[in-house]
Write a protein that holds these residues in place. Structure first.
Motif, PDB file in Angstrom:
ATOM      1  N   THR A  53       0.831  -1.203   0.000  1.00 16.49           N
ATOM      2  CA  THR A  53       0.000   0.000   0.000  1.00 16.49           C
ATOM      3  C   THR A  53       0.863   1.251   0.000  1.00 16.49           C
ATOM      4  O   THR A  53       1.868   1.308   0.698  1.00 16.49           O
ATOM      5  N   THR A  54       0.434   2.236  -0.761  1.00 14.63           N
ATOM      6  CA  THR A  54       0.994   3.580  -0.679  1.00 14.63           C
ATOM      7  C   THR A  54      -0.126   4.479  -0.187  1.00 14.63           C
ATOM      8  O   THR A  54      -1.219   4.468  -0.759  1.00 14.63           O
ATOM      9  N   ILE A  55       0.138   5.223   0.874  1.00 13.20           N
ATOM     10  CA  ILE A  55      -0.867   6.109   1.449  1.00 13.20           C
ATOM     11  C   ILE A  55      -0.398   7.548   1.336  1.00 13.20           C
ATOM     12  O   ILE A  55       0.746   7.868   1.659  1.00 13.20           O
ATOM     13  N   TYR A  56      -1.311   8.401   0.867  1.00 11.91           N
ATOM     14  CA  TYR A  56      -1.066   9.828   0.792  1.00 11.91           C
ATOM     15  C   TYR A  56      -1.950  10.515   1.821  1.00 11.91           C
ATOM     16  O   TYR A  56      -3.158  10.263   1.879  1.00 11.91           O
ATOM     17  N   LYS A  57      -1.356  11.369   2.634  1.00 13.10           N
ATOM     18  CA  LYS A  57      -2.101  12.168   3.615  1.00 13.10           C
ATOM     19  C   LYS A  57      -2.602  13.423   2.905  1.00 13.10           C
ATOM     20  O   LYS A  57      -1.850  14.066   2.174  1.00 13.10           O
ATOM     21  N   GLY A  98      -3.995  -1.433 -10.441  1.00  7.85           N
ATOM     22  CA  GLY A  98      -3.237  -2.551 -10.999  1.00  7.85           C
ATOM     23  C   GLY A  98      -2.861  -3.597  -9.967  1.00  7.85           C
ATOM     24  O   GLY A  98      -1.786  -4.182 -10.036  1.00  7.85           O
ATOM     25  N   GLY A  99      -3.736  -3.820  -8.982  1.00  8.12           N
ATOM     26  CA  GLY A  99      -3.465  -4.810  -7.947  1.00  8.12           C
ATOM     27  C   GLY A  99      -2.735  -4.255  -6.727  1.00  8.12           C
ATOM     28  O   GLY A  99      -2.448  -4.999  -5.797  1.00  8.12           O
ATOM     29  N   TYR A 100      -2.453  -2.962  -6.715  1.00  4.77           N
ATOM     30  CA  TYR A 100      -1.777  -2.323  -5.589  1.00  4.77           C
ATOM     31  C   TYR A 100      -2.710  -1.314  -4.939  1.00  4.77           C
ATOM     32  O   TYR A 100      -3.565  -0.719  -5.603  1.00  4.77           O
ATOM     33  N   GLU A 101      -2.556  -1.108  -3.667  1.00  5.80           N
ATOM     34  CA  GLU A 101      -3.410  -0.207  -2.904  1.00  5.80           C
ATOM     35  C   GLU A 101      -2.871   1.212  -2.895  1.00  5.80           C
ATOM     36  O   GLU A 101      -1.719   1.459  -2.521  1.00  5.80           O
ATOM     37  N   SER A 131       6.963   6.636  -4.005  1.00  9.49           N
ATOM     38  CA  SER A 131       6.462   5.439  -4.678  1.00  9.49           C
ATOM     39  C   SER A 131       6.322   5.782  -6.156  1.00  9.49           C
ATOM     40  O   SER A 131       5.750   6.815  -6.498  1.00  9.49           O
ATOM     41  N   TYR A 132       6.829   4.901  -7.001  1.00 11.84           N
ATOM     42  CA  TYR A 132       6.752   5.118  -8.441  1.00 11.84           C
ATOM     43  C   TYR A 132       5.686   4.211  -9.023  1.00 11.84           C
ATOM     44  O   TYR A 132       5.712   3.003  -8.817  1.00 11.84           O
ATOM     45  N   TRP A 133       4.757   4.816  -9.774  1.00 16.37           N
ATOM     46  CA  TRP A 133       3.677   4.099 -10.434  1.00 16.37           C
ATOM     47  C   TRP A 133       4.078   3.858 -11.883  1.00 16.37           C
ATOM     48  O   TRP A 133       4.491   4.787 -12.573  1.00 16.37           O
TER      49      TRP A 133
END
Length: 111
Positions: free
Chosen positions: A6-10, A42-45, A64-66
């Protein structure tokens, strides 16, 4: 370790952020509550969480690189949607190019 999940952005305004990320990533969230909005990319959070003290002045310590197919097109589209330039597309070797933008909430999105 099992790998990145998971990548979370505040964000300061979770409703505005939800709308922006839905446009930016061309997908609607699968989960939406006042405390968390979740997207499946793409299957990632990709998660959004509200900030206690909203700010757009955020540290640049982890990016995080998408993965994208046409980096310049995606970069330009995110800028058109209100992101700001952080690092223009740059060839880092061979066929690999990276770039980063800041979302309207100050978070860095890597491409």
């Amino acid at each position: 370790m099992l790998g990145l999940r998971t990548t979370i952005y505040k964000v300061g305004d979770i409703k505005k952020a939800k709308d922006w990320y839905a446009k930016a990533f061309k997908t609607e969230p699968y989960f939406e509550e006042p405390y968390y909005v979740g997207f499946n990319i793409g299957g990632y959070e990709l998660g959004l969480q509200p900030e206690e003290n909203p700010t757009t002045d955020k540290e640049e310590s982890v990016v995080s690189y998408w993965g994208v197919e046409k980096i310049q097109e995606v970069y330009d589209r995110l800028i058109d949607l209100g992101a700001t330039e952080n690092e223009k597309p740059y060839n880092v070797g061979g066929e690999l190019t990276t770039a980063t933008v800041k979302d309207p909430f100050g978070n860095i999105i890597g491409l």
